[in-house]
Design an enzyme around this catalytic site. Structure first.
Site, mmCIF file in Angstrom:
data_model
loop_
_atom_site.group_PDB
_atom_site.id
_atom_site.type_symbol
_atom_site.label_atom_id
_atom_site.label_comp_id
_atom_site.label_asym_id
_atom_site.label_seq_id
_atom_site.Cartn_x
_atom_site.Cartn_y
_atom_site.Cartn_z
ATOM 1 N N ARG A 45 2.301 9.109 8.791
ATOM 2 C CA ARG A 45 2.636 9.023 7.365
ATOM 3 C C ARG A 45 1.787 8.000 6.618
ATOM 4 O O ARG A 45 1.944 7.835 5.404
ATOM 5 C CB ARG A 45 4.134 8.726 7.198
ATOM 6 C CG ARG A 45 4.987 9.941 7.565
ATOM 7 C CD ARG A 45 6.424 9.848 7.088
ATOM 8 N NE ARG A 45 7.007 8.534 7.142
ATOM 9 C CZ ARG A 45 7.749 8.052 8.138
ATOM 10 N NH1 ARG A 45 7.987 8.778 9.193
ATOM 11 N NH2 ARG A 45 8.256 6.829 8.071
ATOM 12 N N ASN A 46 0.889 7.303 7.314
ATOM 13 C CA ASN A 46 -0.008 6.393 6.619
ATOM 14 C C ASN A 46 -1.016 7.243 5.844
ATOM 15 O O ASN A 46 -1.565 8.204 6.384
ATOM 16 C CB ASN A 46 -0.724 5.460 7.604
ATOM 17 C CG ASN A 46 -1.410 4.322 6.894
ATOM 18 O OD1 ASN A 46 -2.284 4.528 6.057
ATOM 19 N ND2 ASN A 46 -1.011 3.097 7.216
ATOM 20 N N ARG A 47 -1.246 6.890 4.595
ATOM 21 C CA ARG A 47 -2.116 7.703 3.735
ATOM 22 C C ARG A 47 -3.578 7.269 3.778
ATOM 23 O O ARG A 47 -4.395 7.769 3.018
ATOM 24 C CB ARG A 47 -1.625 7.637 2.279
ATOM 25 C CG ARG A 47 -0.453 8.531 1.934
ATOM 26 C CD ARG A 47 0.908 8.063 2.362
ATOM 27 N NE ARG A 47 1.228 6.677 2.068
ATOM 28 C CZ ARG A 47 1.767 6.235 0.931
ATOM 29 N NH1 ARG A 47 2.064 7.065 -0.023
ATOM 30 N NH2 ARG A 47 2.049 4.966 0.765
#
Length: 178
Positions: A45-47
């Protein structure tokens, strides 16, 4: 010591840089998953990787080694301000104050003659840079040092489009000759 009070010694990842970098992106300290997998920004979920896709054409779905190669080829170097610390979990707020050992960022900066921007991925990275790195610089930086919104899933309020807009200085620093 129980698991709930234990603070694990965390050792960061190596710098991903070459002498042609125009932008240096600095995190604070990789999260637990990134450390386990020995990959920057490994949390799904890290962008960070999708953002690098938007800003400099890195294929966020490519194998990790190819993403790193593409990032370097675009002129981006990647590292963390903190090289070692005690922390339980992944949150910057869980870093035990006084346990931090900074990476030799000033030495890296000296090897980046074309540096145009230092982009701190989040406020914690920017504070750590100011606290640990600025006092070690041999001369004042000619490149700006920006605190950009964190790409971490903990910063869920920032959408990918909002991050894309806020991180535009990175794309601008990569444009042009060099």
């Amino acid at each position: 010591m129980s698991d709930s009070t234990r603070n694990d010694l965390c050792t960061g990842l190596p710098a991903q840089a070459d002498g042609s970098a125009r932008v240096l992106v600095l995190g604070s300290m990789p999260g637990a998953l990134s450390l386990r997998e020995a990959r920057y920004y490994a949390h799904p979920r890290n962008r960070f990787w999708p953002l690098m896709g938007l800003l400099c054409g890195v294929d966020a779905g490519a194998p990790y080694a190819q993403r790193l190669q593409a990032l370097r080829a675009s002129g981006v170097a990647l590292w963390d301000v903190i090289g070692q610390c005690r922390r339980q979990g992944s949150l910057d707020a869980a870093i035990v104050r006084g346990s931090e050992v900074p990476n030799p960022i000033a030495e890296l900066i000296d090897r980046l003659p074309g540096l145009r921007l230092v982009a701190c991925n989040g406020a914690a990275a920017h504070r750590a840079f100011q606290r640990f790195i600025v006092p070690t610089l041999r001369q004042p930086l000619s490149a700006p040092v920006l605190a950009l919104p964190s790409t971490s899933p903990a910063n869920a309020a920032a959408s990918l489009p909002a991050l894309h807009q806020a991180w535009q200085p990175l794309a601008e620093a990569l444009r042009g000759p060099g």
